[in-house]
Design an enzyme around this catalytic site. Structure first.
Site, PDB file in Angstrom:
ATOM      1  CG  ASN A 173      27.197  11.472  16.174  1.00 11.98           C
ATOM      2  OD1 ASN A 173      27.992  10.596  15.880  1.00 11.98           O
ATOM      3  ND2 ASN A 173      26.184  11.820  15.391  1.00 11.98           N
ATOM      4  CG  ASP A 213      18.446  12.510  16.828  1.00 12.26           C
ATOM      5  OD1 ASP A 213      18.235  11.720  15.887  1.00 12.26           O
ATOM      6  OD2 ASP A 213      18.760  12.145  17.968  1.00 12.26           O
ATOM      7  CE  LYS A 266      36.112  31.323  13.068  1.00  7.53           C
ATOM      8  NZ  LYS A 266      37.153  32.123  13.653  1.00  7.53           N
ATOM      9  N   PRO A 273      15.624  14.539   8.854  1.00  6.07           N
ATOM     10  CG  PRO A 273      16.218  14.169   6.629  1.00  6.07           C
ATOM     11  CD  PRO A 273      16.398  15.131   7.762  1.00  6.07           C
ATOM     12  CG  ASP A 274      14.159   7.671  10.648  1.00  7.62           C
ATOM     13  OD1 ASP A 274      15.004   6.997  10.028  1.00  7.62           O
ATOM     14  OD2 ASP A 274      13.684   7.332  11.750  1.00  7.62           O
ATOM     15  CE  LYS A 284      14.281   4.023  18.922  1.00  8.59           C
ATOM     16  NZ  LYS A 284      15.651   4.232  19.281  1.00  8.59           N
TER      17      LYS A 284
HETATM   18  O1  C5P Z   1      15.265   6.465  16.120  1.00 10.55           O
HETATM   19  P1  C5P Z   1      16.647   6.092  16.458  1.00 10.55           P
HETATM   20  O2  C5P Z   1      17.647   7.206  16.288  1.00 10.55           O
HETATM   21  O3  C5P Z   1      16.842   5.371  17.742  1.00 10.55           O
HETATM   22  O4  C5P Z   1      16.987   4.971  15.348  1.00 10.55           O
HETATM   23  C1  C5P Z   1      18.249   4.486  15.133  1.00 10.55           C
HETATM   24  C2  C5P Z   1      18.327   3.881  13.767  1.00 10.55           C
HETATM   25  O5  C5P Z   1      17.754   4.753  12.800  1.00 10.55           O
HETATM   26  C3  C5P Z   1      19.750   3.675  13.296  1.00 10.55           C
HETATM   27  O6  C5P Z   1      19.755   2.576  12.446  1.00 10.55           O
HETATM   28  C4  C5P Z   1      20.052   4.964  12.540  1.00 10.55           C
HETATM   29  O7  C5P Z   1      21.036   4.739  11.548  1.00 10.55           O
HETATM   30  C5  C5P Z   1      18.726   5.311  11.945  1.00 10.55           C
HETATM   31  N1  C5P Z   1      18.447   6.751  11.899  1.00 10.55           N
HETATM   32  C6  C5P Z   1      18.428   7.386  10.685  1.00 10.55           C
HETATM   33  N2  C5P Z   1      18.133   8.727  10.612  1.00 10.55           N
HETATM   34  C7  C5P Z   1      17.864   9.438  11.723  1.00 10.55           C
HETATM   35  C8  C5P Z   1      17.885   8.800  12.974  1.00 10.55           C
HETATM   36  C9  C5P Z   1      18.179   7.459  13.033  1.00 10.55           C
HETATM   37  O8  C5P Z   1      18.685   6.740   9.659  1.00 10.55           O
HETATM   38  N3  C5P Z   1      17.589  10.716  11.630  1.00 10.55           N
END
Ligand code: C5P
Length: 393
Positions: free
Chosen positions: A205, A274, A284, A300-301, A333
């Site tokens: 991104n 995401d 390739k 993962p978050d 959030k």
């Molecule tokens: O859920 P959202 O993407 O809006 O949240 C943004 C926040 O969560 C940012 O601080 C980003 O660094 C963190 N984030 C993360 N891992 C993800 C998605 C977001 O650490 N997969």
């Protein structure tokens, strides 16, 4: 505190005498360094008599024989204050030129840098000075705006050396800020992630990592130990930070979770992808005329998992790149990720968000309170963010 006062060749150089005395009256040790041209207005003997310290001019001046003063002084300094700062010295500071003792000291020191420009108003508004201003402020230096009025050359405009009490007040501000995070560890996730499609291609991104770099610099300036888990970002991270380079969201999650238990602060500013390709090709992928489908898995978050691995009481701040902004969505959030605050960033604006030099954020806290910042440089904003978070604890 120990202040290096650099004096360059502006008519206002004589005002540096009062400045040195006033800083000493506030309890600081002041060591003065003059540029060659400053000697047209003031002398080393004058400052040595006023401060009781040696005054340096030449790069090879060595008051303690066998000890390189530019390293000794630079290491010991809590602040490098250049007042007055001429257009020439500002340009050199901006570009890392070290061709005299003052600029060499500035390059050799990790202490905060504060400059107080004083010059003719036409010079002050010239492109070179404006560019130096941008570079130095972007690097987190303090730039004290000159006052407006009659200047020595007879013109009227912005370029006057500010009143001594204004400079001293700013110095006290910078110095008090410099230990607000002393003894604390700040863990930052920064930059984009790259999610491989095959050995040559990846999904990513637009994140430049500038905000992460600015946060790292601000935390260092406030005395913290700083660890940055950084995706492949363009913005340069400060060398004083411990940098853990990663590529993918999974790697970023693993390293953040590993470091989280030692952190007092966790700041998630990374733009984590995401989704990732489900099964990246080991070779390739060949071009063909057929449509290609990529299966994507959710990542993962990173921040949520890091916060879950942290000690209770660790302060966690996230960034939310929003287009439009809804307090209810942000509150969700905050809960989901268990954060103390979220910095809401409108990424739709040209001067706020991805790749831009400036930014504007609204901080929303767990109790629903919101504070909006002005639009400012990412460096100034980073400091603002830590100060707001600190003022609420
Ligand atoms: O859920 P959202 O993407 O809006 O949240 C943004 C926040 O969560 C940012 O601080 C980003 O660094 C963190 N984030 C993360 N891992 C993800 C998605 C977001 O650490 N997969």
């Amino acid at each position: 505190m120990r202040i290096i006062l650099g004096v360059s060749g502006s008519v206002a150089a004589y005002r540096a005498c009062d400045l040195a005395r006033e800083l000493m009256r506030q309890g600081h040790q002041v060591r003065v360094c003059l540029t060659d041209s400053a000697q047209n207005f003031v002398t080393p003997a004058l400052f040595e008599a006023l401060t009781g310290q040696p005054c340096l001019v030449d790069t090879f001046d060595e008051p303690d024989r066998g000890r390189m003063a530019h390293i000794d002084w630079a290491r010991a300094a809590d602040l490098v204050l250049v007042a007055p700062a001429t257009a020439n010295t500002l340009a050199k500071l901006a570009h890392g030129v070290a061709d005299d003792m003052l600029t060499t000291l500035a390059v050799a020191s990790q202490a905060p840098l504060m400059v107080v420009p004083a010059m003719n108003p036409t010079m002050y508004s010239s492109p070179g000075v404006l560019q130096a201003r941008g570079i130095l402020m972007d690097r987190g230096a303090e730039w004290l705006e000159p006052s407006t009025g009659d200047v020595a050359c007879g013109e009227n405009g912005q370029g006057k050396f500010p009143p001594i009490e204004v400079i001293v007040h700013e110095v006290q501000e910078v110095l008090s800020r410099s230990n607000q995070l002393a003894g604390q560890t700040v863990l930052i996730s920064s930059g984009p992630t790259q999610e491989p499609i095959d050995i040559a291609r990846y999904l990513t991104n637009r994140s430049s990592g500038k905000m992460g770099a600015a946060l790292a610099r601000a935390a260092l300036r406030m005395g913290a130990r700083v660890i940055v888990v950084a995706g492949p970002q363009r913005a340069r991270l400060p060398v004083e930070a411990e940098i853990i380079p990663v590529q993918t969201a999974i790697e970023m999650r693993d390293r953040m979770v590993e470091m989280a238990p030692g952190a007092d602060w966790i700041v998630g500013v990374a733009a984590v992808a995401d989704y990732r390709p489900a099964s990246p090709s080991l070779g390739k992928i060949r071009r063909s005329s057929e449509p290609l489908q990529l299966e994507l898995l959710p990542n993962p978050d990173v921040l949520a998992e890091a916060v879950a691995a942290a000690r209770p009481g660790t302060r966690a701040i996230g960034f939310a790149a929003e287009v439009g902004d809804d307090p209810e969505v942000i509150a969700g959030k905050l809960e989901r990720k268990n954060l103390s605050a979220i910095a809401i960033n409108d990424v739709a604006g040209a001067e706020t968000g991805f790749e831009s030099e400036t930014n504007q954020i609204t901080l929303q806290f767990r109790d629903g309170e919101r504070i909006a910042s002005e639009k400012m440089s990412k460096s100034a904003l980073a400091r603002w963010l830590f100060e707001q978070a600190l003022s609420r604890s």
